[in-house]
Design an enzyme around this catalytic site. Structure first.
Site, PDB file in Angstrom:
ATOM      1  N   HIS A 126       0.819  -1.215   0.000  1.00  0.00           N
ATOM      2  CA  HIS A 126       0.000   0.000   0.000  1.00  0.00           C
ATOM      3  C   HIS A 126       0.856   1.270   0.000  1.00  0.00           C
ATOM      4  CE1 HIS A 126      -3.989   1.656   0.276  1.00  0.00           C
ATOM      5  NE2 HIS A 126      -3.579   2.474   1.221  1.00  0.00           N
ATOM      6  N   LYS A 169       2.441   4.228  -1.604  1.00  0.00           N
ATOM      7  CA  LYS A 169       2.176   4.990  -2.822  1.00  0.00           C
ATOM      8  C   LYS A 169       3.226   6.089  -3.001  1.00  0.00           C
ATOM      9  CE  LYS A 169      -1.591   5.216  -0.877  1.00  0.00           C
ATOM     10  NZ  LYS A 169      -2.849   5.178  -0.218  1.00  0.00           N
ATOM     11  N   ASP A 185      12.467  10.661 -12.993  1.00  0.00           N
ATOM     12  CA  ASP A 185      13.855  10.847 -13.440  1.00  0.00           C
ATOM     13  C   ASP A 185      14.883  10.729 -12.317  1.00  0.00           C
ATOM     14  OD1 ASP A 185      12.935  11.240 -16.027  1.00  0.00           O
ATOM     15  OD2 ASP A 185      12.835  13.417 -15.793  1.00  0.00           O
TER      16      ASP A 185
END
Length: 80
Positions: A26, A28, A33
């Site tokens: 979970h 996130k 780059d």
């Protein structure tokens, strides 16, 4: 899963990994780059944008970005 774009990504040839566990990872975050990090509760869904109370933090501090790059690589290998 409902609302998932995984199959669309696969059709476009975008490499991805998924976990097949009952309880999903979970964590996130998004790394751009290897220099910019977005991290928070934001779920990357239409509901998150239009309805939920979400948060997202943006940073380019190298010490923080590098830590998340390492975590991403660990997860990428784990879900191979």
């Amino acid at each position: 899963a409902l609302g998932s774009d995984v199959e669309e990504f696969r059709k476009e040839g975008i490499p991805l990994r998924t976990d097949n566990k009952a309880s999903h990872m979970h964590h996130k975050f998004c790394i751009i780059d290897n220099t910019v990090l977005l991290n928070g509760s934001f779920n990357w869904t239409q509901a998150a944008v239009l309805q939920n109370d979400e948060n997202v933090q943006l940073t380019s501090k190298p010490v923080v970005v590098v830590a998340f790059v390492k975590q991403f690589n660990k997860l990428w290998d784990q879900f191979a």
